[in-house]
Motif scaffolding. Sequence first.
Motif: not given
Length: 375
Positions: A130-136, A259-261
Motif C-alpha cells: 500500500d502506498l501513500a501520497a499527498e495532494l494540496h 491512499y491520498v491525503s
Amino acid sequence: MSAQREWFEKDYYKVLGVSESATDKEITRAYRKLAKEFHPDANEGNVKAESRFKDISAAYEVLGDASKRKEYDDVRRLGPMAGGFGAGASGGGFRVDDLGDLIGNLFNRGGRGGERGEPGSAAGPQRGADLAAELHLSFVDAVRGLTTQVHVTSDAPCSTCHGSGAAPGTSPVICGACSGRGVTSDNQGLFSFSQTCRSCGGTGMRIETPCPGCRGSGVELRPRQVKVRIPAGVTDGQRIRLKGRGGAGRNGAPTGDLYVSVHVGGHAVFGRSGHNITVTLPVTFPEAALGATVKVPTLDEPVTVRIPPGTQTGAVLRVRGRGVPAEGKRSDGDLLVKVSVAVPTELNDEARDAVETLAKADPDTGTELRRHLGV
C-alpha cells in the motif's frame, strides 16, 4: 506451521459455524455470509475483523474443496490416536509443531526451513505494498472537486515484460512439478503431506527464460503518475483510497492500494461549514436599520439578497443551493451570509448632524438596550 499441523489445532467447521455433516451448499452459504461481514473493505482498520476474515478464508479454502475436505477430516480423525497431541513440553507429550517437524525430518522435508526463506525455498505470490501520497488543493478546487494526478515512485509492472516476468517473446509455462496446482503432496500411509511447490514458489507457473529487465519478478521500481478523482466537498485531512493503484504484486499477486491525503488551502473571502459556504457581509447602519437589497459574492457570479429592516450584527441569511455541489443523492449546500454592521470611525459634519438628530429623536434606545444589565 504446515497445513496439516494447523488442521490438528483449528476446527474449520466451527470457524464457519457449520456442522461436520454440512453439505457443500451450506458451507458455501456460510462462507459468503461471514466473508461479507468481515471483509477488510467493510472493516477498514479493524485488526480483529481482518484476522477473522483470514481464518474464514483459510477454512473455506479447505472445506470448500471436496478432496481437501476429505483429507482434512482424515487428519482430524487421527487426533485421538496420537496420544498427547497439543500437550506442552512440561506434560511429557509432543506438541503438534514438534510432531510435524519430526515427521517432516523423517521424509527429509526440513520442517520450517522453506518458511524462513532458507536455501531451496521459493518465493510465492506477494500482494503489492500500500502506498501513500499527498495532494494540496485550493479552496475552490476542494469545493467543486476535480480530476488530477499524484506522483508516486513504487514497484510497477515491468515495462519490458508487462508484468509476466518472462523475457519478450516467451511466456510462463505450467510447472511440471506440481502440474500447475502450486503445491506438492505425498501420501505416506495414514499421513498426507502438502507443501508449497519449491519449483514454482506456489504460482503454478515456471519462467524458463526470465525477463532481463526485472529478472523474472515482473515488477520494477519507477516513478509514475496516478489519476485520482477528488469528489466535490473534500475536506482538509481527508484520505482517499484508490483500490489497486498501489505497488505491483509479485508472481501474479494483486496490487496494493494507494491512499491520498488531501490538504485544502484557505480563502480570503469564503469559509466552510460542512457542505455550506460561509461569507461575512459588511453593511452600513442605515442599511441594517432601514433594510436594503445588496449584492453578495459567491464562488460563481454575485447574487442579490434582501437585508430585513432592523437586522443585527451576527444575523445569518441563507442563500439556498450556493454551497458545495451535490455528490450522489445529497442536495447542494447553501451560502450562509453573516451580517456585520459597520460603524464609521470618522464622520463629516453632515453625517455627525444626522447621527445627533437620530440620538435626540430616540434618546431612550440605549437605556432600553442596557436594561438587562441592571444599570
